[in-house]
Scaffold this motif. Sequence first.
Motif, PDB file in Angstrom:
ATOM      1  N   ALA A  49       1.478   1.619  -0.807  1.00 46.13           N
ATOM      2  CA  ALA A  49       0.728   0.813   0.165  1.00 46.13           C
ATOM      3  C   ALA A  49      -0.771   1.075   0.124  1.00 46.13           C
ATOM      4  O   ALA A  49      -1.559   0.269   0.619  1.00 46.13           O
ATOM      5  CB  ALA A  49       1.267   1.077   1.572  1.00 46.13           C
ATOM      6  N   HIS A 101       4.014  -2.378  -3.771  1.00 41.64           N
ATOM      7  CA  HIS A 101       3.921  -2.713  -2.353  1.00 41.64           C
ATOM      8  C   HIS A 101       3.424  -4.150  -2.239  1.00 41.64           C
ATOM      9  O   HIS A 101       2.595  -4.598  -3.031  1.00 41.64           O
ATOM     10  CB  HIS A 101       2.961  -1.752  -1.644  1.00 41.64           C
ATOM     11  CG  HIS A 101       2.994  -1.902  -0.163  1.00 41.64           C
ATOM     12  ND1 HIS A 101       2.205  -2.814   0.491  1.00 41.64           N
ATOM     13  CD2 HIS A 101       3.745  -1.287   0.780  1.00 41.64           C
ATOM     14  CE1 HIS A 101       2.454  -2.743   1.787  1.00 41.64           C
ATOM     15  NE2 HIS A 101       3.392  -1.814   1.990  1.00 41.64           N
ATOM     16  N   GLU A 102       3.935  -4.874  -1.251  1.00 42.73           N
ATOM     17  CA  GLU A 102       3.608  -6.289  -1.110  1.00 42.73           C
ATOM     18  C   GLU A 102       2.110  -6.551  -0.968  1.00 42.73           C
ATOM     19  O   GLU A 102       1.637  -7.627  -1.302  1.00 42.73           O
ATOM     20  CB  GLU A 102       4.372  -6.909   0.057  1.00 42.73           C
ATOM     21  CG  GLU A 102       4.000  -6.362   1.418  1.00 42.73           C
ATOM     22  CD  GLU A 102       4.878  -6.925   2.524  1.00 42.73           C
ATOM     23  OE1 GLU A 102       5.381  -8.051   2.394  1.00 42.73           O
ATOM     24  OE2 GLU A 102       5.048  -6.225   3.528  1.00 42.73           O
ATOM     25  N   ASN A 103       1.317  -5.564  -0.517  1.00 36.21           N
ATOM     26  CA  ASN A 103      -0.136  -5.737  -0.417  1.00 36.21           C
ATOM     27  C   ASN A 103      -0.783  -5.962  -1.786  1.00 36.21           C
ATOM     28  O   ASN A 103      -1.869  -6.511  -1.868  1.00 36.21           O
ATOM     29  CB  ASN A 103      -0.794  -4.512   0.224  1.00 36.21           C
ATOM     30  CG  ASN A 103      -0.429  -4.357   1.677  1.00 36.21           C
ATOM     31  OD1 ASN A 103       0.152  -5.238   2.299  1.00 36.21           O
ATOM     32  ND2 ASN A 103      -0.759  -3.203   2.229  1.00 36.21           N
ATOM     33  N   ASN A 110      11.734  -5.249   2.334  1.00 34.74           N
ATOM     34  CA  ASN A 110      11.251  -4.062   3.041  1.00 34.74           C
ATOM     35  C   ASN A 110       9.854  -3.656   2.583  1.00 34.74           C
ATOM     36  O   ASN A 110       9.541  -2.481   2.467  1.00 34.74           O
ATOM     37  CB  ASN A 110      12.224  -2.887   2.876  1.00 34.74           C
ATOM     38  CG  ASN A 110      13.577  -3.186   3.455  1.00 34.74           C
ATOM     39  OD1 ASN A 110      13.675  -3.838   4.491  1.00 34.74           O
ATOM     40  ND2 ASN A 110      14.617  -2.738   2.795  1.00 34.74           N
ATOM     41  N   GLY A 111       9.016  -4.656   2.255  1.00 35.68           N
ATOM     42  CA  GLY A 111       7.636  -4.398   1.866  1.00 35.68           C
ATOM     43  C   GLY A 111       7.429  -4.070   0.403  1.00 35.68           C
ATOM     44  O   GLY A 111       6.311  -3.823  -0.020  1.00 35.68           O
ATOM     45  N   PRO A 153       9.135  -9.856  -1.434  1.00 33.83           N
ATOM     46  CA  PRO A 153       9.233  -8.503  -0.862  1.00 33.83           C
ATOM     47  C   PRO A 153      10.556  -8.263  -0.136  1.00 33.83           C
ATOM     48  O   PRO A 153      11.043  -9.124   0.575  1.00 33.83           O
ATOM     49  CB  PRO A 153       8.080  -8.454   0.132  1.00 33.83           C
ATOM     50  CG  PRO A 153       7.216  -9.613  -0.148  1.00 33.83           C
ATOM     51  CD  PRO A 153       8.042 -10.625  -0.850  1.00 33.83           C
TER      52      PRO A 153
END
Length: 154
Positions: free
Chosen positions: A36, A128-130, A111-112, A109
């Motif tokens: 993240a 991470h999805e970010n 759970n992210g 995604p």
Amino acid sequence: MKMKNLTMIATMLLMVLTAPGTYAQNYKQPVPSIDANGKVIDAKGKHIGWVTSEGIIKNAAGKKIAHIDDQGNAVDAATGKKLGKASKNGTYLYHVQSGASDSLTVTVPMNGICEVKDQHGKTLLLVHENYKQYGACAMHCLKLKNEHKDMKMK
């Protein structure tokens, strides 16, 4: 007697609910990841670089090695040459020395976390999805740099 049955049922229910999660984890084939914070870790657990939400790719020492321009092109920081294309959905089209192209796709995604897969469906990276849009690109560039291979591909 009822309390014993209730405890046994609760225990079995817990086992049934947790079992699928244990099968999903494959510890024998570790996969590189981007967390993240944008920290890029290789399959051996070594920190190899960073990616920012603006698409800047840095090595582990913090030196910029590439970036994603306004058109989604991955650009080598030293030469200014295009290395590939990062699409808005996270798909990454990269170029190889022969002039051919290949691509990596990114899942939605869960759970992210998104999975980056090759054309055969093999998971190559967890991101991470970010960093979904730039994750495949970052991993590709950092892997080449760490293997001391030339990133100038087009």
